[in-house]
Enzyme design. Structure first.
Site, PDB file in Angstrom:
ATOM      1  N   ASN A  29     -16.262  -4.165  -4.821  1.00  8.42           N
ATOM      2  CA  ASN A  29     -16.043  -2.717  -4.802  1.00  8.42           C
ATOM      3  C   ASN A  29     -14.700  -2.278  -4.227  1.00  8.42           C
ATOM      4  OD1 ASN A  29     -16.991  -3.575  -2.260  1.00  8.42           O
ATOM      5  ND2 ASN A  29     -17.672  -1.518  -1.765  1.00  8.42           N
ATOM      6  N   GLY A  63     -20.926  -8.087   1.734  1.00  6.94           N
ATOM      7  CA  GLY A  63     -21.844  -8.011   0.600  1.00  6.94           C
ATOM      8  C   GLY A  63     -23.215  -7.574   1.078  1.00  6.94           C
ATOM      9  N   GLU A  66     -20.229  -8.289   6.912  1.00 10.75           N
ATOM     10  CA  GLU A  66     -20.248  -6.833   6.784  1.00 10.75           C
ATOM     11  C   GLU A  66     -21.208  -6.539   5.654  1.00 10.75           C
ATOM     12  OE1 GLU A  66     -20.136  -3.458   6.348  1.00 10.75           O
ATOM     13  OE2 GLU A  66     -18.349  -3.704   5.112  1.00 10.75           O
ATOM     14  N   CYS A 116     -20.027   0.471   0.739  1.00  4.77           N
ATOM     15  CA  CYS A 116     -21.079   0.265   1.735  1.00  4.77           C
ATOM     16  C   CYS A 116     -21.110   1.438   2.697  1.00  4.77           C
ATOM     17  CB  CYS A 116     -20.866  -1.045   2.477  1.00  4.77           C
ATOM     18  SG  CYS A 116     -19.295  -1.118   3.294  1.00  4.77           S
TER      19      CYS A 116
HETATM   20  C1  UN1 Z   1     -14.175   2.669   3.063  1.00  2.00           C
HETATM   21  O1  UN1 Z   1     -15.161   3.315   3.382  1.00  2.00           O
HETATM   22  O2  UN1 Z   1     -13.131   3.214   2.698  1.00  2.00           O
HETATM   23  O3  UN1 Z   1     -17.739  -2.684   1.186  1.00  2.00           O
HETATM   24  C2  UN1 Z   1     -14.158   1.192   3.125  1.00  2.00           C
HETATM   25  C3  UN1 Z   1     -17.435  -1.572   1.649  1.00  2.00           C
HETATM   26  C4  UN1 Z   1     -16.786  -1.517   2.999  1.00  2.00           C
HETATM   27  C5  UN1 Z   1     -15.474  -0.873   2.993  1.00  2.00           C
HETATM   28  C6  UN1 Z   1     -15.529   0.601   3.025  1.00  2.00           C
HETATM   29  N1  UN1 Z   1     -16.656  -2.866   3.530  1.00  2.00           N
HETATM   30  O4  UN1 Z   1     -17.619  -0.576   0.977  1.00  2.00           O
END
Ligand code: UN1
Length: 496
Positions: free
Chosen positions: A153, A228, A250, A284
């Site tokens: 993403n 993920g 994360e 996320c």
């Molecule tokens: C954001 O909110 O700009 O996988 C970054 C994700 C997060 C990164 C978000 N690790 O969406």
């Protein structure tokens, strides 16, 4: 976008073509359009990449941090120079809008620039000793060879925010990007190689989950950084724990936006819509639950729904598009299935537009849409879950679908925000400082936004979740040092 790009892997100082299964990256907006093709790496390539990374590790670790930073800074400059071109490639391959794609490439450049300057920051601490003539130093050393496993993403920003600190703190890296986005992975690796990164310091392997599994199990890997799903992250962490290897994971989110009775509603509508629908909700950190005080709910929801129904869904490369496709037909079907199950469970769809946007490009109800070409489009959808126990309120959908619950008062709102297994990020909309301070204590979350959307992350501050949203040290900023180094405590005396 014209020619299809030939994919390559980076092992040691060489680009290689790979001998595994055919790999195809296709545009989620136009699945008949090939973005990049090649052959996957095979498990033997993992051995070769880890061996190359191990060979490169001692010299890289001994190089002054400032000298390592030179490569990162130069790679960042190259990405900045190429932001428009790579941003268009990103939009074509991943499906976020062109503006978001260009913005993400610039963000990757900014992250490289931030970690390029690690050499200018503190490298440890000095402590008093209870003994005369002694000082106690806490110094930091790299882990060694780090495996990076990254999601689709943010195909360049998340790799940058793992690889840049890994390298800056003196580790070498073996990287496997997500299957749908090999081209942007190649582009980041190319920038680092062109910047002159020594052979073996960064190794890129494109391919399937077999590569990730081989990396996680490999005895030559000293640490694993992963972004993920919570399920995959926990299984990686279990395997790594059995080998005694640290993991930074994360994971998922089901992020709440709490709109309280005293909120600025113009601000809240704009920020909640951005949090829920930007990048088609595939973050996320996206807002997927809105908890709204019943005293202002009717007005707020009418405006949020009007905004959702007005957003233009379509080709990410069309400048008029506000919402691109989701990543795959599988993802689209599972989102549509979740919405159908929710309405069966008593949830009321507030948006007028049907979530399903057909291959003809038209949503089956009214609404702005330029979608065409059989792309994986899902219309922004607002679901009123008040009074139900629908799964859609708890499960991460990773799409432009947001649930809503009406509550009475701040305490109930914060309790609802804390519901569930996740705790990545939350947003609270209030004009009362005391309420904002109370939110800081009451909401169990890794990141809290007061009067701004739930998504977003700056490179110089910690990023990561509480509860089921994260494992191990946080990412970004000084926090990254916690994961990518270990400490040596030195009891230092003069020797006389
Ligand atoms: C954001 O909110 O700009 O996988 C970054 C994700 C997060 C990164 C978000 N690790 O969406």
């Amino acid at each position: 976008m014209t020619a299809t790009v030939e994919l390559r892997h980076r092992i040691g100082g060489e680009w290689t073509l790979g001998s595994g299964e055919p790999v195809e990256s296709r545009s989620p907006a136009h699945p008949d359009r090939l973005i990049a093709t090649g052959r996957a790496a095979v498990v033997e390539d993992v051995d070769a990449a880890v061996a190359a990374a191990r060979l490169a590790a001692p010299d890289w670790a001994r190089m002054p941090a400032g000298s390592r930073g030179v490569f990162l800074r130069e790679a960042g400059r190259l990405l900045s120079d190429r932001a428009e071109v790579l941003g268009a490639e990103l939009a074509a391959e991943e499906g976020k809008t062109l503006a978001e794609g260009v913005g993400e490439v610039r963000r990757a450049a900014q992250i490289l620039e931030y970690f390029a300057s690690v050499g200018d920051r503190q490298a440890g601490t000095v402590h008093h000793s209870p003994r005369a003539g002694e000082r106690i130093l806490v110094t930091r050393k790299p882990l060694g060879v780090v495996a990076a496993i990254t999601p689709f993403n943010f195909p360049i920003a998340i790799p940058a925010w793992k690889i840049a600190p890994a390298l800056a703190y003196g580790n070498t890296v073996v990287w496997k990007p997500a299957g749908p986005v090999p081209l942007l992975a190649l582009r980041l690796a190319e920038a680092l190689v062109e910047a002159g990164l020594p052979a073996g310091v960064l190794n890129l392997l494109i391919g399937g989950a077999d590569l990730g599994s081989a990396m996680v199990a490999h005895p030559g890997i000293d640490g694993i950084t992963f972004t993920g799903s919570t399920t995959v992250g926990r299984s990686i962490a279990a395997l790594a724990a059995a080998r005694g290897v640290p993991v930074q994971a994360e994971l998922g989110g089901k992020n709440a936006a709490v709109v309280l009775a005293d909120a600025d509603l113009d601000l809240a509508v704009a920020q909640v819509a951005a949090g829920a629908f930007n990048s088609s909700g595939q973050k996320c950190t996206a807002t997927s639950r809105v908890i709204v005080d019943e005293s202002i709910a009717d007005g707020f929801l009418a405006r949020l729904v009007a905004r959702a129904d007005s957003l233009v869904v379509g080709d990410p490369l069309d400048p008029a598009t506000q919402i691109g496709p989701v990543i795959s037909d599988h993802a689209r079907r599972s989102m549509l299935g979740a919405v159908a199950a929710a309405t069966d469970a008593g949830v009321v769809r507030l948006t007028a537009r049907e979530p399903e946007i057909g291959a003809s490009g038209a949503s089956r109800a009214s609404g702005a849409s330029r979608a065409s070409g059989g792309g994986h489009f899902v219309a922004p959808t607002v679901l009123d879950c008040t009074g139900t126990e629908a799964a859609v309120w708890d499960d991460e959908l990773f799409g432009p679908i947001v649930g809503v619950k009406r509550v009475s008062g701040t305490a109930e709102a914060f309790a609802e925000a804390n519901r569930g297994e996740f705790g990545l990020t939350a947003a609270v909309f209030t004009r009362d400082l005391g309420t904002a301070l109370e939110a800081m204590d009451a909401i169990d979350t890794g990141i809290l936004h007061v009067n701004s959307e739930s998504a977003g992350a700056d490179p110089h501050v910690p990023f990561g979740g509480a509860k089921g949203s994260g494992l191990g040290p946080k990412e970004q900023g000084e926090a990254a040092q916690e994961f990518f180094t270990h400490t040596t405590t030195v009891y230092l005396r003069g020797g006389a």
